[in-house]
Design a protein around this motif. Structure first.
Motif, PDB file in Angstrom:
ATOM      1  N   LEU A 156     -29.470  58.824  75.476  1.00 29.53           N
ATOM      2  CA  LEU A 156     -30.088  59.134  74.122  1.00 29.53           C
ATOM      3  C   LEU A 156     -29.484  60.332  73.577  1.00 29.53           C
ATOM      4  CD1 LEU A 156     -32.378  59.039  72.498  1.00 29.53           C
ATOM      5  CD2 LEU A 156     -33.720  60.513  74.045  1.00 29.53           C
ATOM      6  N   ALA A 157     -29.013  61.307  74.564  1.00 35.03           N
ATOM      7  CA  ALA A 157     -28.041  62.420  73.952  1.00 35.03           C
ATOM      8  C   ALA A 157     -26.695  61.838  73.378  1.00 35.03           C
ATOM      9  CB  ALA A 157     -27.384  63.174  75.319  1.00 35.03           C
ATOM     10  N   VAL A 158     -26.020  60.848  73.916  1.00 31.51           N
ATOM     11  CA  VAL A 158     -25.024  60.256  72.907  1.00 31.51           C
ATOM     12  C   VAL A 158     -25.327  59.513  71.486  1.00 31.51           C
ATOM     13  CG1 VAL A 158     -23.355  58.454  72.951  1.00 31.51           C
ATOM     14  CG2 VAL A 158     -23.867  59.619  75.163  1.00 31.51           C
ATOM     15  N   ARG A 159     -26.617  58.846  71.717  1.00 31.65           N
ATOM     16  CA  ARG A 159     -27.240  58.206  70.572  1.00 31.65           C
ATOM     17  C   ARG A 159     -27.474  59.344  69.359  1.00 31.65           C
ATOM     18  NH1 ARG A 159     -31.319  58.416  67.679  1.00 31.65           N
ATOM     19  NH2 ARG A 159     -32.767  58.923  69.213  1.00 31.65           N
ATOM     20  N   ARG A 160     -27.987  60.493  69.707  1.00 33.75           N
ATOM     21  CA  ARG A 160     -28.483  61.503  68.932  1.00 33.75           C
ATOM     22  C   ARG A 160     -27.129  62.231  68.054  1.00 33.75           C
ATOM     23  NH1 ARG A 160     -33.189  63.836  72.445  1.00 33.75           N
ATOM     24  NH2 ARG A 160     -35.053  62.661  71.713  1.00 33.75           N
ATOM     25  N   LYS A 161     -25.651  62.010  68.543  1.00 36.49           N
ATOM     26  CA  LYS A 161     -24.711  62.343  68.098  1.00 36.49           C
ATOM     27  C   LYS A 161     -24.245  61.522  66.876  1.00 36.49           C
ATOM     28  CE  LYS A 161     -22.021  62.537  71.693  1.00 36.49           C
ATOM     29  NZ  LYS A 161     -20.982  62.794  72.479  1.00 36.49           N
ATOM     30  N   TYR A 162     -24.851  60.488  67.243  1.00 39.61           N
ATOM     31  CA  TYR A 162     -24.234  59.238  66.054  1.00 39.61           C
ATOM     32  C   TYR A 162     -25.192  58.706  64.996  1.00 39.61           C
ATOM     33  CZ  TYR A 162     -20.291  59.781  69.026  1.00 39.61           C
ATOM     34  OH  TYR A 162     -19.224  60.271  69.840  1.00 39.61           O
TER      35      TYR A 162
END
Length: 102
Positions: free
Chosen positions: A78-84
């Motif tokens: 989720l932390a990665v998804r929120r970047k993109y």
């Protein structure tokens, strides 16, 4: 016991970066018994705010859906998804009551 669902409406800002999230989400979703019912695809926005991508994931129970969302592995994804991307996401319990006409 009612099933649990994730319902997400997503706008992806960086398709290449988003692929990292896709690669990371498979393990926790599978481990918690999740399966995609909707993953993108054509849609017709009838009313309200729309986002470009819509996702529905079914879990064997509401608790399994929550456990997956709150798992360490999914929180990392989720932390990665929120970047993109930007998203509206809910975890919801399924309905097992009477249907119209019953």
């Amino acid at each position: 016991m009612p099933k649990g669902y994730w319902i997400a409406h997503v706008d992806v800002d960086d398709e290449e970066g988003y692929k990292e999230y896709i690669g990371m989400n498979a393990e926790p979703i599978t481990r918690h018994g999740g399966r995609f019912l909707v993953r993108g695809g054509r849609f017709e926005g009838i009313e309200g705010t729309k986002r470009a991508r819509n996702v529905i994931i079914e879990f064997p129970s509401y608790q399994a859906a929550l456990d997956c969302m709150n798992s360490e592995a999914y929180q990392a994804a989720l932390a990665v998804r929120r970047k993109y991307s930007k998203a509206d996401v809910i975890v919801i319990e399924g309905y097992e009551g009477p249907q119209p006409g019953e």
